[in-house]
Design a protein around this motif. Sequence first.
Motif, PDB file in Angstrom:
ATOM      1  N   LEU A  36      45.081   9.729  52.157  1.00  0.00           N
ATOM      2  CA  LEU A  36      44.240  10.430  52.248  1.00  0.00           C
ATOM      3  C   LEU A  36      44.814  12.177  52.895  1.00  0.00           C
ATOM      4  N   ILE A  37      43.765  12.318  52.342  1.00  0.00           N
ATOM      5  CA  ILE A  37      44.533  14.073  52.499  1.00  0.00           C
ATOM      6  C   ILE A  37      43.366  14.603  52.872  1.00  0.00           C
ATOM      7  N   ILE A  38      43.231  15.535  54.414  1.00  0.00           N
ATOM      8  CA  ILE A  38      42.958  16.137  55.214  1.00  0.00           C
ATOM      9  C   ILE A  38      42.746  17.741  55.265  1.00  0.00           C
ATOM     10  N   LEU A  39      42.698  18.591  54.483  1.00  0.00           N
ATOM     11  CA  LEU A  39      42.451  20.257  55.111  1.00  0.00           C
ATOM     12  C   LEU A  39      41.677  21.297  55.294  1.00  0.00           C
ATOM     13  N   SER A  40      42.201  22.024  56.404  1.00  0.00           N
ATOM     14  CA  SER A  40      41.127  22.575  56.938  1.00  0.00           C
ATOM     15  C   SER A  40      40.114  23.532  55.894  1.00  0.00           C
ATOM     16  N   GLU A  41      39.508  24.275  56.706  1.00  0.00           N
ATOM     17  CA  GLU A  41      38.046  24.936  56.118  1.00  0.00           C
ATOM     18  C   GLU A  41      38.594  26.091  55.120  1.00  0.00           C
ATOM     19  N   ASP A  42      39.996  26.096  56.222  1.00  0.00           N
ATOM     20  CA  ASP A  42      39.855  27.665  56.290  1.00  0.00           C
ATOM     21  C   ASP A  42      41.616  27.812  55.461  1.00  0.00           C
ATOM     22  N   VAL A  43      41.878  26.563  55.036  1.00  0.00           N
ATOM     23  CA  VAL A  43      43.264  26.596  54.420  1.00  0.00           C
ATOM     24  C   VAL A  43      43.465  27.245  53.482  1.00  0.00           C
ATOM     25  N   ILE A  62      40.375  13.339  49.762  1.00  0.00           N
ATOM     26  CA  ILE A  62      40.551  14.014  49.550  1.00  0.00           C
ATOM     27  C   ILE A  62      39.526  14.750  50.437  1.00  0.00           C
ATOM     28  N   ILE A  63      39.474  15.298  51.392  1.00  0.00           N
ATOM     29  CA  ILE A  63      38.202  15.876  53.154  1.00  0.00           C
ATOM     30  C   ILE A  63      39.190  16.905  52.889  1.00  0.00           C
ATOM     31  N   ASN A  64      38.155  17.941  52.269  1.00  0.00           N
ATOM     32  CA  ASN A  64      38.520  19.633  52.443  1.00  0.00           C
ATOM     33  C   ASN A  64      37.578  20.599  52.748  1.00  0.00           C
ATOM     34  N   ASN A  65      36.205  19.279  54.022  1.00  0.00           N
ATOM     35  CA  ASN A  65      35.838  20.774  54.265  1.00  0.00           C
ATOM     36  C   ASN A  65      35.564  20.054  55.531  1.00  0.00           C
ATOM     37  N   GLY A  66      34.316  21.079  56.512  1.00  0.00           N
ATOM     38  CA  GLY A  66      34.328  20.370  57.759  1.00  0.00           C
ATOM     39  C   GLY A  66      34.489  20.022  58.440  1.00  0.00           C
ATOM     40  N   PHE A  67      35.969  20.697  59.228  1.00  0.00           N
ATOM     41  CA  PHE A  67      36.846  20.829  60.186  1.00  0.00           C
ATOM     42  C   PHE A  67      37.937  22.423  60.235  1.00  0.00           C
ATOM     43  N   LEU A  68      37.763  23.172  60.821  1.00  0.00           N
ATOM     44  CA  LEU A  68      38.766  24.462  61.262  1.00  0.00           C
ATOM     45  C   LEU A  68      39.655  24.008  61.091  1.00  0.00           C
ATOM     46  N   SER A  69      41.190  24.457  61.176  1.00  0.00           N
ATOM     47  CA  SER A  69      42.657  24.367  61.765  1.00  0.00           C
ATOM     48  C   SER A  69      42.010  24.160  62.852  1.00  0.00           C
ATOM     49  N   GLU A  70      41.208  24.944  63.634  1.00  0.00           N
ATOM     50  CA  GLU A  70      41.789  24.722  65.501  1.00  0.00           C
ATOM     51  C   GLU A  70      41.688  23.720  65.526  1.00  0.00           C
ATOM     52  N   GLU A  71      40.556  23.418  65.066  1.00  0.00           N
ATOM     53  CA  GLU A  71      39.700  21.872  65.468  1.00  0.00           C
ATOM     54  C   GLU A  71      40.540  20.219  64.943  1.00  0.00           C
ATOM     55  N   GLU A  80      47.025  24.997  65.408  1.00  0.00           N
ATOM     56  CA  GLU A  80      46.331  24.631  64.557  1.00  0.00           C
ATOM     57  C   GLU A  80      46.964  23.774  63.102  1.00  0.00           C
ATOM     58  N   ILE A  81      46.209  23.567  62.600  1.00  0.00           N
ATOM     59  CA  ILE A  81      47.339  22.439  61.733  1.00  0.00           C
ATOM     60  C   ILE A  81      46.056  22.508  60.122  1.00  0.00           C
ATOM     61  N   LYS A  82      46.484  23.219  59.038  1.00  0.00           N
ATOM     62  CA  LYS A  82      45.787  22.973  57.723  1.00  0.00           C
ATOM     63  C   LYS A  82      45.850  21.739  56.677  1.00  0.00           C
ATOM     64  N   VAL A  83      47.114  20.806  57.640  1.00  0.00           N
ATOM     65  CA  VAL A  83      47.271  19.730  56.014  1.00  0.00           C
ATOM     66  C   VAL A  83      47.769  19.011  56.815  1.00  0.00           C
ATOM     67  N   LEU A  84      47.066  18.001  56.396  1.00  0.00           N
ATOM     68  CA  LEU A  84      47.008  15.935  57.078  1.00  0.00           C
ATOM     69  C   LEU A  84      47.385  16.076  55.718  1.00  0.00           C
ATOM     70  N   CYS A  85      47.774  14.257  56.153  1.00  0.00           N
ATOM     71  CA  CYS A  85      47.742  13.036  55.444  1.00  0.00           C
ATOM     72  C   CYS A  85      48.172  12.004  55.547  1.00  0.00           C
ATOM     73  N   ILE A  86      47.072  10.908  55.572  1.00  0.00           N
ATOM     74  CA  ILE A  86      47.202   9.575  56.293  1.00  0.00           C
ATOM     75  C   ILE A  86      48.258   8.422  55.666  1.00  0.00           C
ATOM     76  N   LEU A  99      33.253   9.478  58.674  1.00  0.00           N
ATOM     77  CA  LEU A  99      33.170  11.229  57.974  1.00  0.00           C
ATOM     78  C   LEU A  99      31.611  10.821  57.373  1.00  0.00           C
ATOM     79  N   LYS A 100      31.197   9.692  56.814  1.00  0.00           N
ATOM     80  CA  LYS A 100      30.172   9.147  55.982  1.00  0.00           C
ATOM     81  C   LYS A 100      29.437   8.857  56.669  1.00  0.00           C
ATOM     82  N   GLN A 101      29.146   7.986  57.924  1.00  0.00           N
ATOM     83  CA  GLN A 101      28.387   7.872  59.209  1.00  0.00           C
ATOM     84  C   GLN A 101      27.818   9.443  59.963  1.00  0.00           C
ATOM     85  N   GLU A 102      29.309   9.955  60.393  1.00  0.00           N
ATOM     86  CA  GLU A 102      29.033  11.012  61.070  1.00  0.00           C
ATOM     87  C   GLU A 102      27.952  13.071  60.004  1.00  0.00           C
TER      88      GLU A 102
END
Length: 104
Positions: A36-43, A62-71, A80-86, A99-102
Amino acid sequence: MNNKFLQFLGITKKSGNLLEGYNKCEEALKYGKAKLIILSEDVSQNTKDKFENYSLRFNVPIINNGFLSEELGKILGRKEIKVLCIIDYKMSTKLIELLKQENN
């Protein structure tokens, strides 16, 4: 809003199944380890495009919306972090489910 998601992201880091940063995530994708890839909104747009292409090429969600790098950084103990992977399949599936539940 994404409280459970962010909490589980912290658990994922503690378990050692989360990689932080552009280079580590890019390498994990190329070696088939990323689930899984997670990108911040401000990447940057360039980074977003590159990881979206990796997502398609390596068939990794990939999840690329909903989170700022500060969050993302705050929950992981960084500024801050802009790129994550699981790198664990079960944890990546759980994060997508949370995320779908939220969002419902």
